[in-house]
Design a protein around this motif. Structure first.
Motif, short mmCIF file in Angstrom:
data_model
loop_
_atom_site.label_atom_id
_atom_site.label_comp_id
_atom_site.label_asym_id
_atom_site.label_seq_id
_atom_site.Cartn_x
_atom_site.Cartn_y
_atom_site.Cartn_z
N UNK A 56 4.97 -0.54 -12.48
CA UNK A 56 4.01 0.55 -12.30
C UNK A 56 2.73 0.09 -11.65
N UNK A 57 1.97 1.05 -11.11
CA UNK A 57 0.73 0.71 -10.44
C UNK A 57 -0.12 1.95 -10.20
N UNK A 58 -1.40 1.71 -10.10
CA UNK A 58 -2.39 2.74 -9.74
C UNK A 58 -3.16 2.22 -8.53
N UNK A 59 -3.47 3.12 -7.61
CA UNK A 59 -4.36 2.76 -6.50
C UNK A 59 -5.37 3.87 -6.28
N UNK A 60 -6.45 3.53 -5.60
CA UNK A 60 -7.50 4.51 -5.27
C UNK A 60 -7.97 4.26 -3.85
N UNK A 61 -8.16 5.34 -3.11
CA UNK A 61 -8.74 5.26 -1.78
C UNK A 61 -10.24 4.98 -1.91
N UNK A 62 -10.77 4.15 -1.03
CA UNK A 62 -12.22 3.94 -0.95
C UNK A 62 -12.78 5.03 -0.05
N UNK A 63 -13.55 5.97 -0.58
CA UNK A 63 -14.02 7.09 0.25
C UNK A 63 -14.81 6.62 1.47
N UNK A 64 -14.50 7.24 2.60
CA UNK A 64 -15.22 6.94 3.83
C UNK A 64 -14.83 5.66 4.51
N UNK A 65 -13.85 4.94 3.95
CA UNK A 65 -13.41 3.68 4.56
C UNK A 65 -11.89 3.66 4.60
N UNK A 76 0.38 -7.67 -7.94
CA UNK A 76 1.81 -7.71 -8.24
C UNK A 76 2.11 -8.67 -9.40
N UNK A 77 2.91 -8.19 -10.35
CA UNK A 77 3.47 -9.05 -11.38
C UNK A 77 2.48 -9.60 -12.39
N UNK A 78 1.33 -8.99 -12.55
CA UNK A 78 0.33 -9.45 -13.52
C UNK A 78 0.45 -8.60 -14.78
N UNK A 79 0.46 -9.25 -15.95
CA UNK A 79 0.57 -8.53 -17.22
C UNK A 79 -0.55 -7.51 -17.37
N UNK A 80 -0.24 -6.39 -17.98
CA UNK A 80 -1.26 -5.35 -18.17
C UNK A 80 -2.43 -5.86 -19.00
N UNK A 81 -2.17 -6.71 -19.97
CA UNK A 81 -3.26 -7.25 -20.79
C UNK A 81 -4.21 -8.12 -19.99
N UNK A 82 -3.75 -8.61 -18.85
CA UNK A 82 -4.57 -9.51 -18.03
C UNK A 82 -5.25 -8.79 -16.86
N UNK A 83 -5.03 -7.49 -16.73
CA UNK A 83 -5.65 -6.77 -15.62
C UNK A 83 -7.14 -6.62 -15.88
N UNK A 84 -7.92 -6.83 -14.84
CA UNK A 84 -9.38 -6.75 -14.92
C UNK A 84 -9.91 -6.37 -13.55
N UNK A 85 -11.13 -5.86 -13.48
CA UNK A 85 -11.68 -5.46 -12.17
C UNK A 85 -11.59 -6.56 -11.13
N UNK A 86 -11.83 -7.80 -11.54
CA UNK A 86 -11.88 -8.88 -10.56
C UNK A 86 -10.52 -9.24 -9.98
N UNK A 87 -9.39 -8.84 -10.62
CA UNK A 87 -8.12 -9.14 -9.99
C UNK A 87 -7.45 -7.94 -9.33
N UNK A 88 -8.16 -6.80 -9.27
CA UNK A 88 -7.68 -5.71 -8.42
C UNK A 88 -7.81 -6.15 -6.96
N UNK A 89 -6.92 -5.65 -6.11
CA UNK A 89 -6.83 -6.11 -4.73
C UNK A 89 -7.30 -5.00 -3.79
N UNK A 90 -8.12 -5.35 -2.82
CA UNK A 90 -8.57 -4.41 -1.80
C UNK A 90 -7.73 -4.63 -0.54
N UNK A 91 -7.10 -3.55 -0.07
CA UNK A 91 -6.27 -3.62 1.13
C UNK A 91 -6.75 -2.57 2.13
N UNK A 92 -6.42 -2.80 3.41
CA UNK A 92 -6.64 -1.73 4.37
C UNK A 92 -5.46 -0.76 4.29
N UNK A 93 -5.52 0.31 5.07
CA UNK A 93 -4.48 1.33 4.97
C UNK A 93 -3.23 1.00 5.78
N UNK A 94 -3.12 -0.25 6.21
CA UNK A 94 -1.86 -0.80 6.69
C UNK A 94 -1.24 -1.72 5.64
N UNK A 95 -1.94 -1.89 4.50
CA UNK A 95 -1.43 -2.72 3.42
C UNK A 95 -1.84 -4.17 3.50
#
Length: 230
Positions: A34-43, A51-70
């Protein structure tokens, strides 16, 4: 005044990390799926789960920023294996601000059957405006899933699609709305399953479905107060 781009991304990383807790709270995911993503408004950017990180270990600093080509533009982790699908949805549907994917049990069982969930409940009419449609089978990793999501939801009011033999994808004006749609999709799928077990469900008139959906979308809940008269 709008937030600076860096501040905006920090806030979205916090929000996306926090929303993953809702997936486990409502038992929509298992292990690291499973996963959640959010668009950065205006960008042309999005924030997505690693990928593959335990839910207990998820934190703001390990969220990934990608462009809209991935492509990763910020972060130390590889992004979700569904990144290309999310990116395609954002490119194709500029009004979408959040995308969620789950393998929640009852809804995924309908997906495994390759069957949409017909609308027999007022709650489903409210949230989904009719049936929850079934989408095509597509392999994970490329943007074929995204193409299937967009093609299936065209002409539907539903913010959820059941991708055949895979699971649930939902969209929303923001990531929180997409999470809500995923929660409600599983609740509807469970009740629909129980209804089938009891016998044939009673039909709902299309006009009633329309009226319920319109009321829920325009009148339900709290509304901002009207500006004070001079």
């Amino acid at each position: 005044m709008s937030a600076e781009p860096g501040q905006q991304i920090r806030r979205l990383r916090e929000s996306v990390a926090r929303l993953h807790v809702e997936l486990t709270r409502y038992r929509l995911v298992a292990w690291t799926s499973g996963n959640v993503s959010a668009r950065v408004p205006g960008q042309n950017l999005m924030v997505i789960k690693p990928s593959g990180v335990d839910y207990d270990d998820l934190a703001p600093e390990n969220m990934v920023v990608c462009d809209l080509d991935g492509t990763v533009v910020e972060g130390d982790f590889a992004p979700s294996s569904d990144t290309a699908a999310h990116a395609y949805v954002y490119r194709a549907l500029p009004e979408v601000g959040g995308v969620v994917h789950t393998h929640s049990g009852y809804a995924t069982a309908w997906a495994a059957r390759g069957e949409s969930i017909p609308c027999h409940l007022t709650a489903q009419a409210d949230e989904f405006g009719g049936e929850i449609p079934i989408g095509p089978f597509a392999l994970i990793g490329g943007d074929d899933i995204g193409k299937g999501i967009v093609a299936t939801l065209a002409g539907h009011r539903s913010p959820a699609v059941l991708m055949r033999n895979h699971g649930v994808f939902t969209i929303g004006r923001d990531a929180r709305a997409a999470v809500k749609a995923a929660v409600m999709c599983e609740d509807i799928a469970r009740t629909a399953h129980l209804t089938r077990a009891l016998g044939a469900p009673l039909p709902m008139a299309a006009a009633d479905v329309d009226a319920l959906h319109d009321r829920y979308q325009t009148a339900y809940g709290q509304r901002p107060p009207s500006p004070a008269s001079p």
